[in-house]
Motif scaffolding. Structure first.
Motif, PDB file in Angstrom:
ATOM      1  N   ALA A  26      -8.606   4.218  -7.015  1.00  0.00           N
ATOM      2  CA  ALA A  26      -9.453   3.704  -8.095  1.00  0.00           C
ATOM      3  C   ALA A  26      -9.920   2.292  -7.765  1.00  0.00           C
ATOM      4  O   ALA A  26     -11.118   1.986  -7.820  1.00  0.00           O
ATOM      5  CB  ALA A  26      -8.678   3.720  -9.415  1.00  0.00           C
ATOM      6  N   GLY A  27      -8.962   1.433  -7.392  1.00  0.00           N
ATOM      7  CA  GLY A  27      -9.312   0.046  -7.082  1.00  0.00           C
ATOM      8  C   GLY A  27     -10.311  -0.032  -5.946  1.00  0.00           C
ATOM      9  O   GLY A  27     -11.301  -0.762  -6.014  1.00  0.00           O
ATOM     10  N   MET A  28     -10.060   0.744  -4.876  1.00  0.00           N
ATOM     11  CA  MET A  28     -10.958   0.684  -3.725  1.00  0.00           C
ATOM     12  C   MET A  28     -12.346   1.205  -4.105  1.00  0.00           C
ATOM     13  O   MET A  28     -13.354   0.673  -3.659  1.00  0.00           O
ATOM     14  CB  MET A  28     -10.387   1.512  -2.581  1.00  0.00           C
ATOM     15  N   TYR A  29     -12.372   2.244  -4.930  1.00  0.00           N
ATOM     16  CA  TYR A  29     -13.667   2.784  -5.363  1.00  0.00           C
ATOM     17  C   TYR A  29     -14.463   1.710  -6.098  1.00  0.00           C
ATOM     18  O   TYR A  29     -15.634   1.480  -5.786  1.00  0.00           O
ATOM     19  CB  TYR A  29     -13.405   3.985  -6.268  1.00  0.00           C
TER      20      TYR A  29
ATOM     21  N   VAL B  65      -6.597  11.610  -1.359  1.00  0.00           N
ATOM     22  CA  VAL B  65      -6.972  10.988  -2.628  1.00  0.00           C
ATOM     23  C   VAL B  65      -7.979   9.861  -2.423  1.00  0.00           C
ATOM     24  O   VAL B  65      -9.029   9.804  -3.076  1.00  0.00           O
ATOM     25  CB  VAL B  65      -5.722  10.441  -3.356  1.00  0.00           C
TER      26      VAL B  65
ATOM     27  N   PRO C 115       0.805  -1.232   0.000  1.00  0.00           N
ATOM     28  CA  PRO C 115       0.000   0.000   0.000  1.00  0.00           C
ATOM     29  C   PRO C 115       0.831   1.273   0.000  1.00  0.00           C
ATOM     30  O   PRO C 115       0.362   2.327  -0.415  1.00  0.00           O
ATOM     31  CB  PRO C 115      -0.805  -0.111   1.297  1.00  0.00           C
TER      32      PRO C 115
ATOM     33  N   VAL D   5       2.245   1.395  -4.079  1.00  0.00           N
ATOM     34  CA  VAL D   5       1.271   1.622  -5.153  1.00  0.00           C
ATOM     35  C   VAL D   5       0.811   3.078  -5.095  1.00  0.00           C
ATOM     36  O   VAL D   5       0.465   3.574  -4.035  1.00  0.00           O
ATOM     37  CB  VAL D   5       0.075   0.673  -4.966  1.00  0.00           C
ATOM     38  N   PRO D   6       0.831   3.782  -6.238  1.00  0.00           N
ATOM     39  CA  PRO D   6       0.389   5.181  -6.221  1.00  0.00           C
ATOM     40  C   PRO D   6      -1.024   5.307  -5.661  1.00  0.00           C
ATOM     41  O   PRO D   6      -1.878   4.458  -5.916  1.00  0.00           O
ATOM     42  CB  PRO D   6       0.416   5.565  -7.699  1.00  0.00           C
ATOM     43  N   LEU D   7      -1.231   6.371  -4.899  1.00  0.00           N
ATOM     44  CA  LEU D   7      -2.507   6.535  -4.214  1.00  0.00           C
ATOM     45  C   LEU D   7      -3.689   6.542  -5.175  1.00  0.00           C
ATOM     46  O   LEU D   7      -4.748   6.022  -4.855  1.00  0.00           O
ATOM     47  CB  LEU D   7      -2.491   7.853  -3.434  1.00  0.00           C
ATOM     48  N   ILE D   8      -3.491   7.116  -6.347  1.00  0.00           N
ATOM     49  CA  ILE D   8      -4.616   7.214  -7.268  1.00  0.00           C
ATOM     50  C   ILE D   8      -5.058   5.816  -7.702  1.00  0.00           C
ATOM     51  O   ILE D   8      -6.245   5.562  -7.903  1.00  0.00           O
ATOM     52  CB  ILE D   8      -4.252   8.098  -8.485  1.00  0.00           C
ATOM     53  N   ILE D   9      -4.093   4.888  -7.796  1.00  0.00           N
ATOM     54  CA  ILE D   9      -4.448   3.521  -8.196  1.00  0.00           C
ATOM     55  C   ILE D   9      -5.163   2.815  -7.053  1.00  0.00           C
ATOM     56  O   ILE D   9      -6.179   2.161  -7.254  1.00  0.00           O
ATOM     57  CB  ILE D   9      -3.182   2.765  -8.644  1.00  0.00           C
ATOM     58  N   SER D  10      -4.635   2.984  -5.824  1.00  0.00           N
ATOM     59  CA  SER D  10      -5.340   2.406  -4.670  1.00  0.00           C
ATOM     60  C   SER D  10      -6.748   2.966  -4.612  1.00  0.00           C
ATOM     61  O   SER D  10      -7.715   2.234  -4.395  1.00  0.00           O
ATOM     62  CB  SER D  10      -4.622   2.747  -3.373  1.00  0.00           C
TER      63      SER D  10
END
Lengths: 284, 530
Positions: free
Chosen positions: A133-136, A221, A123, A126-131
């Motif tokens: 997006a995935g979590m969303y 983010v 965690p 991994v870039p925050l935006i990817i985390s």
């Protein structure tokens, strides 16, 4: 670089002082943007620069009206309380699970140690935006998107690498014969943990917890995507403020956050020294 | 934690390694079993205990973090929407021979009529339209427009003629009896399918009882299709359809929107009918599935992503390089100063590190504005004229300045920890052998500090290519990164598949760099806050 020897040539002297000036300039670059926020936040006008009255040190140029706004306006107070409701719970989750896992990982025989470590640290990498997006995507599938617990789980996941890293580092210097001695004297595993191991690794646990807390408290983010209006946090409000209508109250909020960072920094420094003393290293 | 409570006494093991056979047979532990077995059992228990301690967190991370990432990867290729919304059309298209030269034949339009009627009731046709619009502009309005028309298609002539020929066909209860009989269902496959779809639709979407509603036109249209194919089931009203007045469904669609007879439109629907697609990934690198089914470049004015990836990379490189430039002198100073003064100066590095990201970004937003402190100062000094203030924000310059400030501590800390390990005597030795200051630095100190530069650069670069907040606020349109585009596709354009594909590419990039970092530095050596 320490001190200039008496036999230094003119060129060396010039370079010595020039170097100090360069370093001072870089330190200025590092620290000035943060410090300049503080006087600006006391601006009596709704400007983001120093007014002539402020430069003349005229008391009429200064006021605490932005602070009054910050501490009374629900636009700021609600997000502040949301942040204070989310961060401690996320921190507790990270610290409780992270400390157990760090102790497990520090045992001499752990199967797949490297792979597990890589997953637990991910965690942070991994870039925050990817985390986000995935979590969303995933949290909307399971109905956690836009809920308090969704944000708490997400923030706890983001804080875990910090707990793992700090606690593991503390455990490196941990003398395992102490737990054997405790067992030898008749303590069970639980008692050994709370009476022998925990007090010794506590500085690492607390600093890991502080990292986890600041991660959640400062995170924008993921909460932007996983949260809904009901979970609007302080950084989120600042982000919206910066992107849309920028109000000088943001500077007051920033100053409050700077004070919090200073407190955290001092706490961590004290803890680090204590930890090194406990582990028999020289403080440094 | 309490190893010795369960492991056998260790003394014999040290004297005679476990399992060694003595004159009296295998070495025995206190309980009379072979020592080797006891040791193995103890090792297994130790492994199990360690694993049990780790497992709660491992499960937590797998659910809260790894599963979302996997979901994102899955979404970047997932494409069930076409086959879910238009199931009959997809099947009919597979058998159609006209494409790609001409528009498909009547059966495809008949299938589309049923599918679109149902989709319009569920309002899922607009979602499908938006999805296909990513591949071909105009499809969104095509689906939306025809979705409105499809309920008013002139297919009611079949309904009227059937009811006139056999009034029993108007009764939903009679229908439901027929449709419960397997022979009739087998003889009238399209009708049975349409009936099932209609009853489900009535219950689910309208929350009505099908037995009290008028049967919809598309069921009669399907019935005409079956009977015209020559079906003649027993126990079903005998209607001679050869005298029926007919209507071409294809013509009805053409009336609604002439794009429906455009083979290109159909080619797009056909290309994206499989459940998985590489379309999002192709889009991420400015390509698309061409009419022939092969990947080809998008038109030049639609190529944005490769440029954006490229810009993200070079701006991250610029930021990393500025960090090295500013971080190296500081790290050198800190590592050569006496510990006490170094610790004091370290606070100046750690305070920004600990200050909220939003605070630092706000600071730069305030400082870099046209009417901000920096421009005011420059005007006051006289370096720039009042009318000619520098544009420092909402462009790439703003992003590079603010991000360098934010990432500088991440460069200084690893550099410092590497330089701390270089013995100062090396420099003195070099000088005593005749090197001047520069040669001593360049030939001795610098090569020894390269691992620190490597570690700091990779860290700063990894952090920078994934940044979202700071470019969003100070970057304007010219200084934004790929992350901002991902966020845009998630929250504004709602093209989640494309966001997922862009995210997957970025993730692959970061993981590769992370792997390199792990080889060079080792993830266990990451240190936080000095």
């Amino acid at each position: 670089m320490a001190a200039l020897p008496p036999y230094a040539s003119t060129g060396q002297k010039v370079w010595h002082y020039a170097y100090r000036v360069i370093c001072a300039a870089i330190f200025f670059f590092l620290i000035a943007p943060i410090l300049i926020i503080i006087p600006l936040s006391f601006n009596a006008e709704n400007f983001f620069t120093f007014t002539p009255e402020m430069l003349a040190l005229d008391p009429a140029g200064y006021s605490t009206k932005h602070y009054e706004d910050f501490f009374t306006n629900p636009d700021w107070q609600v997000p502040l309380w949301n942040s204070l409701k989310i961060a401690p719970v996320a921190t507790f989750l990270s610290v409780a699970l992270g400390t157990l896992a760090a102790i497990g990982l520090s045992q001499p025989h752990v199967p797949f140690r490297r792979a597990i470590m890589a997953i637990l640290i991910s965690p942070m990498i991994v870039p925050l935006i990817i985390s986000a997006a995935g979590m969303y995507f995933f949290y909307s599938r399971i109905g956690l998107q836009g809920t308090y617990w969704g944000v708490v789980l997400a923030h706890a996941a983001l804080g875990i690498p910090f707990v793992i890293i700090t606690v593991t580092a503390t455990l490196v210097g941990f003398d395992r014969s102490l737990t054997r001695a405790a067992a030898n004297l008749g303590a069970g595993p639980v008692r050994t943990f709370f009476r022998v191991q925990m007090p010794l690794i506590l500085p690492g646990v607390v600093s890991g917890g502080l990292f986890a807390f600041i991660t959640s408290f400062d995170e924008v983010v993921v909460v932007l995507f996983v949260g809904s209006a009901g979970q609007k946090t302080l950084p989120w409000q600042m982000f919206t403020g910066l992107r849309e209508q920028i109000s000088p109250t943001i500077l007051a909020a920033a100053t409050v956050l700077i004070s919090i960072s200073v407190v955290l920094l001092v706490t961590l420094e004290v803890l680090r020294r204590r930890s090194e003393r406990l582990r028999g290293m020289s403080p440094g | 934690m309490t190893d010795s409570a369960t492991t056998p006494p260790r003394q014999p093991m040290a004297a005679l390694p476990g399992g060694e056979v003595t004159e009296d047979g295998p070495m025995l532990a206190a309980d009379g079993k072979p020592l080797k077995h006891s040791l193995n059992r103890a090792l297994r228990r130790e492994k199990l205990r360690a694993f049990l301690l780790v497992s709660p967190l491992l499960i937590f991370i797998l659910v809260a973090f790894v599963a979302p990432i996997a979901d994102m990867l899955f979404r970047s290729v997932e494409n069930q929407i076409v086959s879910e919304t238009l199931p009959r059309t997809v099947v009919a298209l597979r058998e159609d021979q006209n494409l790609p030269e001409a528009a498909p034949g009547e059966p495809v339009y008949e299938a589309l009529y049923t599918d679109l009627f149902i989709a319009a009731e569920y309002k899922s046709h607009t979602r499908l339209g938006s999805r296909l619009n990513y591949e071909m502009t105009g499809l969104s309005s095509l689906f939306r427009g025809t979705g409105r028309d499809v309920g008013r298609f002139d297919t009611d002539i079949y309904t009227d003629q059937f009811i006139e020929a056999a009034p029993a066909l108007e009764d939903p209860v009679a229908w439901s009896n027929w449709m419960a009989q397997d022979e009739i269902r087998a003889a009238l496959p399209f009708t049975a399918d349409a009936w099932d779809a209609w009853t489900t639709l009535t219950v689910e979407a309208n929350e009505d009882d099908p037995l009290e509603e008028d049967v919809e036109d598309f069921v009669y249209t399907a019935l005409y299709r079956d009977l015209a194919n020559g079906a003649a089931p027993a126990n079903f009203p005998d209607v001679d359809v050869s005298t029926f007045e007919t209507v071409s469904i294809k013509a009805l669609f053409e009336d609604s929107d002439e794009d429906w007879v455009d083979p290109e439109v159909w080619q797009v629907i056909k290309t994206y009918s499989p459940a998985y697609t590489d379309g999002y990934f192709l889009n991420s690198v400015d390509m698309m599935n061409g009419p022939g089914g092969d990947a080809e470049w998008r038109p030049a004015d639609e190529q944005i992503y490769l440029k954006l990836f490229w810009r993200t990379m070079w701006m991250s490189l610029a930021i990393t390089f500025s960090c090295i430039l500013l971080g190296y002198p500081i790290a050198y100073l800190l590592s050569t100063l006496p510990l006490r003064s170094a610790n004091v100066l370290m606070i100046l590095v750690l305070l920004p590190f600990w200050t909220s990201l939003l605070v630092r970004t706000s600071a730069w937003k305030v400082l870099l504005q046209q009417q901000g402190v920096i421009n005011d100062t420059l005007v006051w000094i006289g370096l720039v004229s009042d009318t000619n203030r520098l544009a420092l924000i909402n462009n790439a310059t703003g992003t590079v300045i603010a991000m360098t400030h934010i990432l500088l501590p991440f460069m200084i800390l690893p550099l410092y920890s590497v330089m701390k390990t270089i013995p100062p005597s090396y420099m003195r030795a070099a000088k005593s052998m005749g090197a001047n200051d520069w040669t001593a630095f360049w030939r001795v100190w610098f090569p020894l500090s390269v691992p620190g530069i490597g570690a700091g650069s990779i860290l700063a670069f990894i952090l920078s290519i994934g940044y979202y907040i700071t470019p969003e606020i100070v970057g304007g349109t010219e200084g934004v990164f790929i992350s901002n585009r991902i966020a845009y596709h998630i929250s504004s354009s709602l093209n989640w598949g494309l966001a997922a594909a862009l995210g997957s590419i970025l993730l692959a990039l970061v993981l590769t760099l992370y792997w390199v970092y792990d080889r060079i530095v080792g993830i266990d050596n990451v240190k936080l806050g000095g």
